[in-house]
Motif scaffolding. Structure first.
Motif, short mmCIF file in Angstrom:
data_model
loop_
_atom_site.label_atom_id
_atom_site.label_comp_id
_atom_site.label_asym_id
_atom_site.label_seq_id
_atom_site.Cartn_x
_atom_site.Cartn_y
_atom_site.Cartn_z
N ASP A 26 1.01 6.46 8.26
CA ASP A 26 -0.37 6.96 8.19
C ASP A 26 -0.89 7.35 9.57
N GLU A 27 -0.70 6.45 10.54
CA GLU A 27 -1.39 6.63 11.82
C GLU A 27 -0.71 7.64 12.73
N PHE A 28 0.59 7.89 12.54
CA PHE A 28 1.27 8.90 13.36
C PHE A 28 1.68 10.12 12.54
N ALA A 29 1.30 10.13 11.24
CA ALA A 29 1.65 11.24 10.35
C ALA A 29 3.16 11.51 10.40
N LEU A 30 3.94 10.45 10.15
CA LEU A 30 5.39 10.55 10.25
C LEU A 30 6.03 10.61 8.87
N GLU A 31 7.17 11.27 8.81
CA GLU A 31 7.95 11.31 7.57
C GLU A 31 8.73 9.98 7.46
N GLU A 37 7.82 5.98 -1.86
CA GLU A 37 7.97 5.74 -0.42
C GLU A 37 8.83 4.51 -0.15
N ARG A 64 -3.00 5.15 -2.49
CA ARG A 64 -1.72 5.21 -3.15
C ARG A 64 -1.15 3.81 -3.33
N ARG A 92 4.50 -2.95 5.20
CA ARG A 92 3.13 -2.74 5.68
C ARG A 92 3.14 -2.02 7.04
N ARG A 136 -1.91 1.40 -5.02
CA ARG A 136 -2.79 0.26 -5.16
C ARG A 136 -3.32 0.16 -6.59
N ARG A 164 3.88 1.61 6.38
CA ARG A 164 2.72 2.35 5.91
C ARG A 164 1.79 2.69 7.08
N ARG A 165 1.59 1.71 7.96
CA ARG A 165 0.70 1.95 9.10
C ARG A 165 1.25 3.05 10.01
N TYR A 175 -2.82 16.86 14.89
CA TYR A 175 -3.10 15.42 14.75
C TYR A 175 -1.97 14.60 15.37
N ARG A 176 -0.72 15.02 15.11
CA ARG A 176 0.41 14.26 15.66
C ARG A 176 0.34 14.22 17.20
N GLY A 200 0.81 -1.21 0.00
CA GLY A 200 0.00 0.00 0.00
C GLY A 200 0.84 1.27 0.00
N LEU A 201 2.17 1.13 -0.04
CA LEU A 201 3.04 2.30 -0.16
C LEU A 201 3.16 2.68 -1.63
N SER A 202 3.57 3.92 -1.89
CA SER A 202 3.91 4.28 -3.27
C SER A 202 5.34 3.79 -3.53
#
Lengths: 107, 312
Positions: free
Chosen positions: A70-75, A32, B115, A63, B117, A66-67, B25-26, A27-29
């Motif tokens: 997404d879930e922590f909005a991390l670089e 990424e 993305r 995976r 997919r 990606r999680r 959000y963070r 599910g990553l680009s």
């Protein structure tokens, strides 16, 4: 009469994945995934991006990346660092479980 | 569907910049993410803030959300009639939709989904799902069948997402270890435009067992033996997952010593099975009869064994 149960499959350890396939399965680009390689979280065989070959274990790493992203909005570089710490935690947990199983550690 | 005030959930003003929203959000993800949170009700709180962020971080979704104006949180809500044109002839298909899915569906129309997919010509792979499956050691040893109830998000003919309960039945092969990930190919979300269906990933969690402790494919079992069995040696019956076997306890066996039963652990899909390790414990009766006490006194008088000689 046929069963409606679906067989759960083992990880195909011998299988290898190209960049596009790993991106699709995680599910990553592709960008990424490339960044995760640059930051050391994934280590494909092959010298050029076109030649990169990932082991099937990379799916789980990607995976998780990606999680976390997404879930922590991390670089990506923060994700790569967290993955290294998570890897260490998993190693320690496995050692702890083994010690508990042997009866050499009492919580 | 019920209206949700995403700005209030994140605690930012309606004029907040994208950076403000991300920063807020963070902070909330750090506070409520179930992986790291100690807050009560963290999972529900995180679900709310993640839903709010998923909409407000995307300029297109945020603009669509802003068009709805301000309403009371929890107020009954129907998308304005003109929204049906966003989904082609999808009017009337909003009936059983969740508020969050409204904006996910909008993005699905505009950007054709997540993305990474997409394949060629708009083909989109279905969503993958991850499920933890607790099983007993006996089930891991013999293999088992499980039924899993999932809620998948499927897109209807208009591209609108709907949450759909699904039951997936899986046959677990014999020999998975704790934390092992198995894959159910094609059992995840449905692919679109010719894209393949997603997969379901099963993470095996071995339930604690009253007798055995698992470490990978090896099993450990505490084996209580009487002091005279340890001293003189004995043949004792030991339970294994395949049934009882006889184990020889050699003379002079010490507490903590491990006696290995090769291949009596968990089976492997290929190659050798794990081993069963019997960890010796010297067990004493809680009360001694007069006769036993007398025999121990005789033994104490006759023996010059000093177990603490190394203390000096």
């Amino acid at each position: 009469m046929t069963s409606d149960f679906c067989d759960a499959l083992w990880p195909e350890e011998q299988r290898s994945l190209a960049l596009r396939e790993l991106a699709e399965l995680s599910g990553l680009s592709e960008t990424e995934v490339v960044e995760l390689v640059e930051y050391g979280a994934l280590a494909p065989a092959g010298t050029t991006v076109e030649q990169w070959v990932f082991s099937v274990g990379a799916i789980g790493v990607a995976r998780t990346a990606r999680r976390l992203g997404d879930e922590f909005a991390l670089e990506p570089h923060a994700v790569a660092l967290l993955l290294a710490y998570l890897d260490r935690i998993h190693e320690l947990e496995a050692e702890l479980r083994a010690a508990q199983a042997r009866g050499t550690f009492q919580p | 569907m019920k209206f949700k005030d995403y700005y209030a959930i994140l605690g930012v003003g309606r004029d907040a910049t994208a950076d403000d929203i991300k920063k807020r959000y963070r902070i909330l993800a750090r506070k409520y993410h179930p992986d790291v949170s100690k807050e009560p009700d963290a999972e529900r709180q995180f679900k709310d803030v993640a839903e709010a962020y998923a909409t407000l971080k995307d300029p297109e979704k945020r603009a669509a959300y802003d068009q709805l104006g301000t309403r009371r949180p929890g107020e009954d809500f129907r998308p304005p009639p003109e929204w049906s044109t966003r989904f082609g002839d999808g009017a009337g298909a909003f009936e059983d939709m969740d508020f969050a899915d409204l904006f996910a569906g909008l993005a699905g129309r505009a950007a054709q989904g997540g993305r990474g997919r997409r394949g060629p010509a708009g083909a989109m792979r279905g969503q993958d799902y991850e499920v933890t499956v607790p099983i007993t050691l006996e089930e891991a040893f013999h293999g088992t069948e499980v039924s899993l109830d999932l809620t998948t998000t499927e897109l209807d003919g208009h591209g609108l997402p709907h949450r759909t309960p699904r039951r997936v039945k899986a046959r677990i092969p014999k020999g998975p270890t704790d934390g092992q990930v198995l894959r159910l190919p094609g059992q995840g979300g449905r692919g679109r435009n010719g894209g393949p269906d997603g997969d379901v990933y099963l993470t095996i969690a071995l339930r604690p067992h009253r007798l055995y402790r698992a470490s990978g494919r090896d099993l450990f079992l505490d084996l209580p033996v009487a002091p005279w069995e340890a001293a003189l040696g004995a043949a004792v019956k030991v339970p294994t997952l395949a049934g009882p076997v006889e184990l020889k306890v050699p003379p002079g066996t010490r507490a903590g010593q491990q006696l290995r039963l090769a291949g009596r652990g968990l089976p492997a899909p290929e190659g050798a099975a794990g081993d069963l390790h019997a960890v010796v414990q010297i067990a004493l009766p809680t009360t001694l009869s007069e006769r036993e006490k007398s025999l121990y006194q005789d033994l104490a008088a006759a023996s010059n064994f000093d177990p603490r000689r190394h203390f000096g």
